[in-house]
Enzyme design. Structure first.
Site, PDB file in Angstrom:
ATOM      1  N   THR A 260       0.858  -1.189   0.000  1.00 14.53           N
ATOM      2  CA  THR A 260       0.000   0.000   0.000  1.00 14.53           C
ATOM      3  C   THR A 260       0.886   1.227   0.000  1.00 14.53           C
ATOM      4  O   THR A 260       1.857   1.289   0.776  1.00 14.53           O
ATOM      5  CB  THR A 260      -0.974   0.082   1.203  1.00 14.53           C
ATOM      6  OG1 THR A 260      -1.441   1.432   1.315  1.00 14.53           O
ATOM      7  CG2 THR A 260      -0.354  -0.298   2.534  1.00 14.53           C
ATOM      8  N   ILE A 261       0.547   2.186  -0.842  1.00 16.88           N
ATOM      9  CA  ILE A 261       1.352   3.417  -0.847  1.00 16.88           C
ATOM     10  C   ILE A 261       1.187   4.161   0.483  1.00 16.88           C
ATOM     11  O   ILE A 261       1.997   5.010   0.821  1.00 16.88           O
ATOM     12  CB  ILE A 261       1.000   4.354  -2.033  1.00 16.88           C
ATOM     13  CG1 ILE A 261      -0.437   4.866  -1.951  1.00 16.88           C
ATOM     14  CG2 ILE A 261       1.275   3.690  -3.362  1.00 16.88           C
ATOM     15  CD1 ILE A 261      -0.694   6.072  -2.844  1.00 16.88           C
ATOM     16  N   ASP A 262       0.127   3.836   1.255  1.00 21.19           N
ATOM     17  CA  ASP A 262      -0.126   4.558   2.516  1.00 21.19           C
ATOM     18  C   ASP A 262       0.855   4.168   3.635  1.00 21.19           C
ATOM     19  O   ASP A 262       1.004   4.887   4.598  1.00 21.19           O
ATOM     20  CB  ASP A 262      -1.553   4.274   3.014  1.00 21.19           C
ATOM     21  CG  ASP A 262      -2.607   4.572   1.972  1.00 21.19           C
ATOM     22  OD1 ASP A 262      -2.313   5.362   1.046  1.00 21.19           O
ATOM     23  OD2 ASP A 262      -3.725   4.018   2.063  1.00 21.19           O
TER      24      ASP A 262
ATOM     25  N   MET B 180      -2.146  11.441  -1.160  1.00 18.91           N
ATOM     26  CA  MET B 180      -2.994  10.379  -0.592  1.00 18.91           C
ATOM     27  C   MET B 180      -2.458   9.949   0.776  1.00 18.91           C
ATOM     28  O   MET B 180      -1.616  10.614   1.365  1.00 18.91           O
ATOM     29  CB  MET B 180      -3.048   9.204  -1.550  1.00 18.91           C
ATOM     30  CG  MET B 180      -3.906   9.463  -2.768  1.00 18.91           C
ATOM     31  SD  MET B 180      -3.975   7.963  -3.785  1.00 18.91           S
ATOM     32  CE  MET B 180      -5.316   8.349  -4.889  1.00 18.91           C
TER      33      MET B 180
ATOM     34  N   ARG C 283      -4.757   8.150   3.190  1.00 19.16           N
ATOM     35  CA  ARG C 283      -5.858   7.824   4.118  1.00 19.16           C
ATOM     36  C   ARG C 283      -5.598   8.384   5.512  1.00 19.16           C
ATOM     37  O   ARG C 283      -5.320   9.535   5.639  1.00 19.16           O
ATOM     38  CB  ARG C 283      -6.062   6.319   4.174  1.00 19.16           C
ATOM     39  CG  ARG C 283      -6.823   5.807   3.005  1.00 19.16           C
ATOM     40  CD  ARG C 283      -7.843   4.769   3.479  1.00 19.16           C
ATOM     41  NE  ARG C 283      -8.706   4.437   2.394  1.00 19.16           N
ATOM     42  CZ  ARG C 283      -8.894   3.222   1.900  1.00 19.16           C
ATOM     43  NH1 ARG C 283      -8.286   2.201   2.452  1.00 19.16           N
ATOM     44  NH2 ARG C 283      -9.685   3.032   0.892  1.00 19.16           N
TER      45      ARG C 283
ATOM     46  N   GLU D 242      -4.566  13.785   2.345  1.00 15.55           N
ATOM     47  CA  GLU D 242      -6.013  13.783   2.101  1.00 15.55           C
ATOM     48  C   GLU D 242      -6.836  13.570   3.386  1.00 15.55           C
ATOM     49  O   GLU D 242      -7.991  13.961   3.461  1.00 15.55           O
ATOM     50  CB  GLU D 242      -6.376  12.691   1.089  1.00 15.55           C
ATOM     51  CG  GLU D 242      -6.028  11.283   1.553  1.00 15.55           C
ATOM     52  CD  GLU D 242      -6.382  10.192   0.554  1.00 15.55           C
ATOM     53  OE1 GLU D 242      -6.859  10.493  -0.548  1.00 15.55           O
ATOM     54  OE2 GLU D 242      -6.143   9.012   0.890  1.00 15.55           O
TER      55      GLU D 242
ATOM     56  N   ARG E 214      -2.832  28.412  -5.670  1.00 14.52           N
ATOM     57  CA  ARG E 214      -3.324  27.369  -6.567  1.00 14.52           C
ATOM     58  C   ARG E 214      -3.370  26.046  -5.814  1.00 14.52           C
ATOM     59  O   ARG E 214      -2.595  25.825  -4.880  1.00 14.52           O
ATOM     60  CB  ARG E 214      -2.401  27.218  -7.785  1.00 14.52           C
ATOM     61  CG  ARG E 214      -2.402  28.435  -8.708  1.00 14.52           C
ATOM     62  CD  ARG E 214      -3.720  28.604  -9.432  1.00 14.52           C
ATOM     63  NE  ARG E 214      -3.699  29.694 -10.381  1.00 14.52           N
ATOM     64  CZ  ARG E 214      -4.021  30.956 -10.116  1.00 14.52           C
ATOM     65  NH1 ARG E 214      -4.361  31.306  -8.881  1.00 14.52           N
ATOM     66  NH2 ARG E 214      -3.991  31.881 -11.061  1.00 14.52           N
TER      67      ARG E 214
ATOM     68  N   LEU F  14      -2.030   9.830  -9.774  1.00 15.33           N
ATOM     69  CA  LEU F  14      -0.677   9.922 -10.351  1.00 15.33           C
ATOM     70  C   LEU F  14       0.324   9.271  -9.405  1.00 15.33           C
ATOM     71  O   LEU F  14       1.323   8.692  -9.822  1.00 15.33           O
ATOM     72  CB  LEU F  14      -0.285  11.390 -10.549  1.00 15.33           C
ATOM     73  CG  LEU F  14      -1.025  12.129 -11.652  1.00 15.33           C
ATOM     74  CD1 LEU F  14      -0.680  13.605 -11.625  1.00 15.33           C
ATOM     75  CD2 LEU F  14      -0.665  11.525 -13.012  1.00 15.33           C
ATOM     76  N   GLN F  15       0.011   9.368  -8.098  1.00 21.60           N
ATOM     77  CA  GLN F  15       0.921   8.808  -7.087  1.00 21.60           C
ATOM     78  C   GLN F  15       1.039   7.299  -7.137  1.00 21.60           C
ATOM     79  O   GLN F  15       1.939   6.714  -6.561  1.00 21.60           O
ATOM     80  CB  GLN F  15       0.398   9.139  -5.681  1.00 21.60           C
ATOM     81  CG  GLN F  15       0.594  10.545  -5.276  1.00 21.60           C
ATOM     82  CD  GLN F  15      -0.389  10.922  -4.186  1.00 21.60           C
ATOM     83  OE1 GLN F  15      -0.052  10.912  -3.024  1.00 21.60           O
ATOM     84  NE2 GLN F  15      -1.608  11.268  -4.554  1.00 21.60           N
TER      85      GLN F  15
HETATM   86  O1  F6P Z   1      -5.014   2.886  -0.062  1.00 23.77           O
HETATM   87  C1  F6P Z   1      -4.383   3.424  -1.164  1.00 23.77           C
HETATM   88  C2  F6P Z   1      -5.122   4.629  -1.689  1.00 23.77           C
HETATM   89  O2  F6P Z   1      -4.370   5.141  -2.774  1.00 23.77           O
HETATM   90  C3  F6P Z   1      -5.393   5.722  -0.657  1.00 23.77           C
HETATM   91  O3  F6P Z   1      -4.266   6.508  -0.389  1.00 23.77           O
HETATM   92  C4  F6P Z   1      -6.533   6.462  -1.315  1.00 23.77           C
HETATM   93  O4  F6P Z   1      -7.324   7.131  -0.358  1.00 23.77           O
HETATM   94  C5  F6P Z   1      -7.311   5.354  -1.981  1.00 23.77           C
HETATM   95  O5  F6P Z   1      -6.409   4.289  -2.167  1.00 23.77           O
HETATM   96  C6  F6P Z   1      -7.937   5.735  -3.292  1.00 23.77           C
HETATM   97  O6  F6P Z   1      -8.733   4.681  -3.729  1.00 23.77           O
HETATM   98  P1  F6P Z   1      -9.261   4.475  -5.217  1.00 23.77           P
HETATM   99  O7  F6P Z   1      -8.077   4.103  -6.075  1.00 23.77           O
HETATM  100  O8  F6P Z   1     -10.225   3.345  -5.083  1.00 23.77           O
HETATM  101  O9  F6P Z   1      -9.869   5.755  -5.656  1.00 23.77           O
END
Ligand code: F6P
Length: 367
Positions: free
Chosen positions: A145-147, A189, A191, A242, A286, A293-294
């Site tokens: 997970t990128i989180d 991102m 979460r 986010e 802005r 993209l991340q």
């Molecule tokens: O859990 C990884 C994640 O990229 C979160 O950082 C983000 O809130 C969520 O997934 C976005 O989900 P989706 O790709 O379903 O829009």
């Protein structure tokens, strides 16, 4: 008899998943290891995460072709260098209380003749994997997970690639921000975890970083920006996660509603902050949300290497029958931990240790 291992990726995609699949196949099918292991493998890719394992009809050829992919070293030869997941993914929750498909999934696991299943997932999907393990399936988890919010591991696949993307995107924004003397609010991102913002901010030299673990005061953000400009800086970057919340307010949700696990889709807090700064100052502001993209593009060298190590470790765990466990990086070494332990809590930023709550940035000191 060959041991048949299924592999699937579930939840959000990210760079590093394909590398882990590449290496687990390479390791499983390595002929030189057969005498030492005393076993031979067959690897079956399951398409689109849990959705594939629920919807497949194992007795129908066309369905098998659609929902599964037998993997060998030729097929996965170049996968290690590509982002995303070649097996596809979904956010389907087999234990959805309104539409429980876990029995069907278990039947399909058996009908496909699987002896074990490797699940590449984050908190939600390793949660599913653990429930299946409790129900008697032989499951192993690989953290991605990128989180980087999974506990009991120092690394989750995709994080390094995402931090690199945040850094290079801010490098681009810096150029135009400087030309126009503007403030840019950049939303990333993560979460409920602020790791992407914190480490992306460290790497890119953002003026300010706002994370979910510490509610920010809007007036203080504006005050800090005024001081920043007063010190002679032409432009400034505010990097906001986010999940960050203004004090006394709730998280800001997108209108898309909730995912299969009941989580709201986050997003929009950056726009809110940008509007407030614009209203209360004479700065030109802005807002850019980096969004998906991340999660795109090719994996960094680190994600390729970690994918390699995690994939090989998962096959070793099948050999050792270490089921119900997750591959993990601890003290820089690859090991494994009980899945349950990794799911007991989220890995969030320890504010006291890593975050400067006065100036809203990383706490950079060793004393
Ligand atoms: O859990 C990884 C994640 O990229 C979160 O950082 C983000 O809130 C969520 O997934 C976005 O989900 P989706 O790709 O379903 O829009």
């Amino acid at each position: 008899m060959k041991t048949k291992v299924g592999v699937l990726s579930a939840g959000a995609d990210c760079p590093g998943i394909n590398s882990t699949i590449h290496w687990l196949v390479q390791s499983a099918l390595d002929k030189d290891l057969v005498p030492r292991r005393g076993m031979m493998f067959k690897i079956l890719g399951i398409m689109d995460g849990w959705k594939g394992l629920i919807e497949v009809r194992p007795d129908k050829k066309a369905s098998l072709k659609h929902f599964t992919m037998p993997l060998d070293t030729d097929i996965v030869r170049t996968w290690d260098r590509y982002g995303g997941t070649r097996l596809g993914t979904s956010r389907v929750n087999p234990f959805d209380p309104n539409n429980d498909k876990s029995d069907l999934l278990t039947q399909n696991y058996k009908k496909l003749g699987l002896d074990a299943l490797i699940v590449i997932g984050g908190v939600d999907n390793l949660g599913v994997a653990y429930k299946l393990y409790q129900n008697g399936l032989k499951v192993i988890g690989i953290p991605k997970t990128i989180d980087r919010d999974l506990a009991e591991t120092e690394y989750t696949l995709g994080f390094d690639s995402a931090v690199n993307i945040i850094t290079s995107d801010i490098d681009r924004l810096r150029v135009t921000a400087g030309s126009h003397s503007r403030i840019f609010v950049v939303e990333c991102m993560g979460r409920k975890a602020g790791w992407l913002a914190l480490e992306g901010g460290e790497a890119s030299g953002a003026a300010m970083v706002l994370i979910p673990e510490h509610e920010f005061v809007l007036e203080r953000v504006i005050e800090l920006l005024k001081l920043w400009k007063k010190s002679g800086k032409r432009y400034g970057i505010v990097l906001v996660s986010e999940g960050a919340k203004p004090r006394g307010m709730e998280e800001i949700h997108e209108r898309r509603g909730r995912d299969g696990f009941g989580h709201y889709y986050l997003g929009g807090v950056g726009g809110f902050i940008a509007e407030q700064i614009q209203k209360d100052t004479n700065f030109e502001v802005r807002y850019v949300a980096l969004r998906h993209l991340q999660r795109g593009g090719a994996p960094t060298a680190y994600d390729r290497r970690m994918g390699r190590k995690f994939g090989i470790a998962a096959i070793d765990m099948v050999v050792n029958e270490d089921f119900g466990r997750m591959v993990s990086l601890k003290h820089g070494e690859v090991t494994s931990v009980p899945m349950k332990k990794a799911l007991d809590r989220l890995n969030l930023v320890n504010v006291e240790k890593f975050y400067n709550t006065r100036d809203y940035k990383s706490l950079d000191r060793i004393l």
